[in-house]
Write an enzyme that holds these catalytic residues in place. Structure first.
Site: not given
Length: 269
Positions: A123-124, A141
């Protein structure tokens, strides 16, 4: 969807948008908010979910999981996104997750990337263009990766780490600090082992520019003074050099993770 070719065993949710020339292979699944650009191909058994956009010409191979919810206990169902660029190749069993509220709500993969089998992008993460990830690479992440970076097999990148453009990360490395642009890092825990001279030559960087970059590297990672002092000196000495100034700016902008250093404090070549 009139020109898309969808295998009868594939499941395309109502609301999914398929561009011209899209090919959906056997047993693949496409979620209701997915956008597939022109000529995207899901070879077979691929799953694309969530608020996900795939750029034109990208190919996704069997058992890849693209766009499912992040593997983050802080995720609470926010409407985050995943964007994958043009002409990427995503090989077997790759997993790519969308963003989270705590990281900007977006995971992005640039154009012309090759992500080999069993790699993971969390994520991200923000990944640049022309990035190559060999098998079993793990991008944690909030990692930021510049253009033209190459990751060797089974290496892992710590969360919030930055990898500068044109860097090379050796196989089986565990990287827990920022890697400067044009740098090369190897080891567990990884250390900076010099400049990615092979990559610079292959991409036809000017010889004199490479010489200046090497001189700046030696100065920045010398043993005398503090890193900040050496960076300031390099910024002044090479103030008209674009490549050196990119390295200087990268180091100056460090926040979440330390800058990766050579093991002995200076160039190892």
């Amino acid at each position: 969807m009139s020109s898309a070719v969808v295998h009868p065993t594939a499941i395309i949710a109502e609301g999914a948008r398929l561009g011209a020339g899209v090919r959906i292979g056997p047993y693949s699944m496409v979620g209701p908010r997915v956008v597939l650009g022109d000529n995207v191909e899901l070879v077979s058994h691929a799953v694309v979910e969530g608020n996900t956009t795939i750029g034109e010409g990208t190919r996704i191979f069997p058992f890849a999981s693209v766009g499912h919810q992040p593997q983050d206990l802080k995720f609470h169902g926010e409407d985050s996104r995943l964007e994958i660029g043009r002409n990427c190749t995503i090989r077997e069993s790759v997993t790519i997750n969308p963003g989270t509220e705590g990281g900007g709500m977006l995971t992005r993969i640039g154009d012309e990337c090759l992500i080999m089998a069993n790699a993971h992008v969390a994520h991200d993460a923000i990944i640049g263009n022309n990035v190559i990830m060999a098998n079993y690479v793990g991008i944690a992440g909030h990692v930021h990766v510049g253009d033209n970076v190459i990751f060797g097999g089974t290496c892992v990148i710590h969360q919030f780490t930055r990898i500068g453009a044109h860097a090379f990360i050796g196989a089986q490395s565990m990287v827990d600090g920022d890697v400067i642009p044009y740098g090369m890092a190897v080891g567990n825990r990884a250390t900076l082992t010099g400049l990615n001279l092979v990559g610079l030559k292959r991409r036809k960087f000017d010889r004199e520019a490479i010489h200046r970059l090497r001189a700046a590297y030696r100065q920045i990672f010398a043993s005398e003074g503090t890193l900040r002092e050496r960076v300031e000196d390099a910024a002044e000495l090479f103030r008209d050099d674009v490549l050196v100034q990119e390295v200087v700016r990268f180091i100056s902008e460090a926040q979440d993770r330390p800058i990766l250093l050579p093991r002995n404090g200076h160039e190892s070549e």
